[in-house]
Scaffold this motif. Sequence first.
Motif, PDB file in Angstrom:
ATOM      1  N   SER A 169       0.837  -1.192   0.000  1.00  0.00           N
ATOM      2  CA  SER A 169       0.000   0.000   0.000  1.00  0.00           C
ATOM      3  C   SER A 169       0.870   1.239   0.000  1.00  0.00           C
ATOM      4  O   SER A 169       1.948   1.257   0.599  1.00  0.00           O
ATOM      5  CB  SER A 169      -0.911   0.018   1.238  1.00  0.00           C
ATOM      6  OG  SER A 169      -1.927  -0.954   1.136  1.00  0.00           O
ATOM      7  N   LEU A 175      -3.812   2.324  -2.199  1.00  0.00           N
ATOM      8  CA  LEU A 175      -3.876   1.239  -1.225  1.00  0.00           C
ATOM      9  C   LEU A 175      -3.776  -0.088  -1.956  1.00  0.00           C
ATOM     10  O   LEU A 175      -4.052  -0.173  -3.157  1.00  0.00           O
ATOM     11  CB  LEU A 175      -5.179   1.309  -0.427  1.00  0.00           C
ATOM     12  CG  LEU A 175      -5.437   2.610   0.346  1.00  0.00           C
ATOM     13  CD1 LEU A 175      -6.734   2.485   1.139  1.00  0.00           C
ATOM     14  CD2 LEU A 175      -4.287   2.945   1.271  1.00  0.00           C
ATOM     15  N   GLN A 210      -9.231  -2.978  -8.157  1.00  0.00           N
ATOM     16  CA  GLN A 210      -9.573  -3.046  -6.739  1.00  0.00           C
ATOM     17  C   GLN A 210      -8.770  -2.040  -5.910  1.00  0.00           C
ATOM     18  O   GLN A 210      -9.289  -1.429  -4.975  1.00  0.00           O
ATOM     19  CB  GLN A 210      -9.322  -4.462  -6.214  1.00  0.00           C
ATOM     20  CG  GLN A 210     -10.287  -5.512  -6.755  1.00  0.00           C
ATOM     21  CD  GLN A 210     -11.699  -5.285  -6.267  1.00  0.00           C
ATOM     22  OE1 GLN A 210     -11.928  -5.053  -5.091  1.00  0.00           O
ATOM     23  NE2 GLN A 210     -12.659  -5.336  -7.191  1.00  0.00           N
ATOM     24  N   GLU A 213     -10.334   1.353  -6.493  1.00  0.00           N
ATOM     25  CA  GLU A 213     -11.637   1.461  -5.842  1.00  0.00           C
ATOM     26  C   GLU A 213     -11.491   1.566  -4.324  1.00  0.00           C
ATOM     27  O   GLU A 213     -12.170   2.369  -3.674  1.00  0.00           O
ATOM     28  CB  GLU A 213     -12.497   0.251  -6.199  1.00  0.00           C
ATOM     29  CG  GLU A 213     -13.940   0.343  -5.710  1.00  0.00           C
ATOM     30  CD  GLU A 213     -14.670   1.546  -6.280  1.00  0.00           C
ATOM     31  OE1 GLU A 213     -15.540   2.092  -5.571  1.00  0.00           O
ATOM     32  OE2 GLU A 213     -14.369   1.939  -7.420  1.00  0.00           O
ATOM     33  N   ARG A 214     -10.589   0.763  -3.762  1.00  0.00           N
ATOM     34  CA  ARG A 214     -10.377   0.814  -2.317  1.00  0.00           C
ATOM     35  C   ARG A 214      -9.822   2.184  -1.902  1.00  0.00           C
ATOM     36  O   ARG A 214     -10.214   2.731  -0.876  1.00  0.00           O
ATOM     37  CB  ARG A 214      -9.415  -0.295  -1.896  1.00  0.00           C
ATOM     38  CG  ARG A 214      -9.077  -0.280  -0.415  1.00  0.00           C
ATOM     39  CD  ARG A 214      -8.256  -1.487  -0.011  1.00  0.00           C
ATOM     40  NE  ARG A 214      -9.084  -2.669   0.131  1.00  0.00           N
ATOM     41  CZ  ARG A 214      -8.673  -3.783   0.750  1.00  0.00           C
ATOM     42  NH1 ARG A 214      -7.443  -3.857   1.238  1.00  0.00           N
ATOM     43  NH2 ARG A 214      -9.467  -4.825   0.863  1.00  0.00           N
ATOM     44  N   THR A 215      -8.939   2.745  -2.720  1.00  0.00           N
ATOM     45  CA  THR A 215      -8.375   4.055  -2.409  1.00  0.00           C
ATOM     46  C   THR A 215      -9.443   5.135  -2.493  1.00  0.00           C
ATOM     47  O   THR A 215      -9.482   6.047  -1.655  1.00  0.00           O
ATOM     48  CB  THR A 215      -7.216   4.379  -3.370  1.00  0.00           C
ATOM     49  OG1 THR A 215      -6.241   3.327  -3.315  1.00  0.00           O
ATOM     50  CG2 THR A 215      -6.549   5.691  -3.002  1.00  0.00           C
ATOM     51  N   LYS A 216     -10.315   5.052  -3.483  1.00  0.00           N
ATOM     52  CA  LYS A 216     -11.408   6.013  -3.612  1.00  0.00           C
ATOM     53  C   LYS A 216     -12.302   5.986  -2.372  1.00  0.00           C
ATOM     54  O   LYS A 216     -12.747   7.029  -1.880  1.00  0.00           O
ATOM     55  CB  LYS A 216     -12.254   5.708  -4.846  1.00  0.00           C
ATOM     56  CG  LYS A 216     -11.605   6.077  -6.164  1.00  0.00           C
ATOM     57  CD  LYS A 216     -12.545   5.714  -7.321  1.00  0.00           C
ATOM     58  CE  LYS A 216     -11.940   6.089  -8.663  1.00  0.00           C
ATOM     59  NZ  LYS A 216     -12.836   5.696  -9.794  1.00  0.00           N
ATOM     60  N   GLN A 217     -12.568   4.788  -1.857  1.00  0.00           N
ATOM     61  CA  GLN A 217     -13.481   4.634  -0.730  1.00  0.00           C
ATOM     62  C   GLN A 217     -12.838   5.039   0.595  1.00  0.00           C
ATOM     63  O   GLN A 217     -13.473   5.687   1.427  1.00  0.00           O
ATOM     64  CB  GLN A 217     -13.961   3.185  -0.646  1.00  0.00           C
ATOM     65  CG  GLN A 217     -14.852   2.753  -1.789  1.00  0.00           C
ATOM     66  CD  GLN A 217     -15.252   1.287  -1.686  1.00  0.00           C
ATOM     67  OE1 GLN A 217     -14.799   0.555  -0.807  1.00  0.00           O
ATOM     68  NE2 GLN A 217     -16.103   0.849  -2.603  1.00  0.00           N
ATOM     69  N   ARG A 218     -11.577   4.638   0.789  1.00  0.00           N
ATOM     70  CA  ARG A 218     -10.961   4.791   2.107  1.00  0.00           C
ATOM     71  C   ARG A 218     -10.016   5.974   2.232  1.00  0.00           C
ATOM     72  O   ARG A 218      -9.899   6.559   3.296  1.00  0.00           O
ATOM     73  CB  ARG A 218     -10.216   3.504   2.471  1.00  0.00           C
ATOM     74  CG  ARG A 218     -11.115   2.280   2.475  1.00  0.00           C
ATOM     75  CD  ARG A 218     -10.371   1.056   2.964  1.00  0.00           C
ATOM     76  NE  ARG A 218     -11.230  -0.124   2.967  1.00  0.00           N
ATOM     77  CZ  ARG A 218     -10.916  -1.286   3.525  1.00  0.00           C
ATOM     78  NH1 ARG A 218      -9.737  -1.415   4.132  1.00  0.00           N
ATOM     79  NH2 ARG A 218     -11.744  -2.304   3.491  1.00  0.00           N
ATOM     80  N   ARG A 219      -9.321   6.305   1.171  1.00  0.00           N
ATOM     81  CA  ARG A 219      -8.338   7.402   1.217  1.00  0.00           C
ATOM     82  C   ARG A 219      -8.403   8.245  -0.033  1.00  0.00           C
ATOM     83  O   ARG A 219      -7.440   8.334  -0.804  1.00  0.00           O
ATOM     84  CB  ARG A 219      -6.928   6.831   1.407  1.00  0.00           C
ATOM     85  CG  ARG A 219      -6.668   6.201   2.770  1.00  0.00           C
ATOM     86  CD  ARG A 219      -6.712   7.256   3.889  1.00  0.00           C
ATOM     87  NE  ARG A 219      -5.784   8.349   3.638  1.00  0.00           N
ATOM     88  CZ  ARG A 219      -4.483   8.305   3.931  1.00  0.00           C
ATOM     89  NH1 ARG A 219      -3.965   7.239   4.496  1.00  0.00           N
ATOM     90  NH2 ARG A 219      -3.712   9.347   3.691  1.00  0.00           N
ATOM     91  N   ASP A 221      -8.104  11.215  -0.382  1.00  0.00           N
ATOM     92  CA  ASP A 221      -7.116  12.283  -0.337  1.00  0.00           C
ATOM     93  C   ASP A 221      -5.856  11.913  -1.114  1.00  0.00           C
ATOM     94  O   ASP A 221      -5.154  12.791  -1.630  1.00  0.00           O
ATOM     95  CB  ASP A 221      -6.750  12.614   1.104  1.00  0.00           C
ATOM     96  CG  ASP A 221      -6.258  11.403   1.885  1.00  0.00           C
ATOM     97  OD1 ASP A 221      -7.049  10.453   2.072  1.00  0.00           O
ATOM     98  OD2 ASP A 221      -5.088  11.390   2.308  1.00  0.00           O
TER      99      ASP A 221
END
Length: 225
Positions: A169, A175, A210, A213-219, A221
């Motif tokens: 990450s 991430l 993935q 998408e995970r970065t868009k959802q969780r971070r 910034d």
Amino acid sequence: MRFDIITVLPGLLESPFAHSILQRAQRKGLSEIVVHNLRDYATNKQKSVDDYPYGGGSGMVMSIEPFAACIEKLKAERDYDEVIFMSPDGEVLTQSIANHLSSKKNLIILCGHYKGIDQRIRDIFVTREISIGDYVLSGGELPAAVLVDAVVRLLPGVLSDETSALSDSFQGDLLDAPIYTRPADWKGHKVPDVLLSGNAAKIDAWRDEQALERTKQRRPDLLND
């Protein structure tokens, strides 16, 4: 790569550097981690390294003389790329900073305690200040251990699979994608079919998707920087 860590509590750093990846890196001769007891450089009988702050106020301030004596001794023995002070005031540690520091040869790391350190230490000796987050700890020892761990694992030969660190990450400002291992089906919770397909191109594309998408959802910034 050599790390010289200056601290008033060297015992706090014994365990982090005596196990797992950091221990193996030292045994292989890929890194050298030397912890210096600041009290060894105190000149008074009590071996104290702090004093009351000028102007009043709460807490004690770490004195300039012991730090200066230790740093000057080390600098007389070898050249250093950076003298780093672990401080909540510093730039927040990122993977990019760890990557950059992993290309260096010798680092000095200062661990503060009490209310803080005399500003003149920072003005005269420190070349970089690094924080591990927007919160305050009791001292700089744990942040120093975090920094050393983040850097050492990037050194060539430290990890058995050198590509592993490159897919962590925050490498590439994303991430990591979800990861799985056996069994493929645990109580009806299945591993995504694409990971079992054997199609490397599809697997890479799925992981990229993935990760994004995970970065868009969780971070998010990280994507806006």
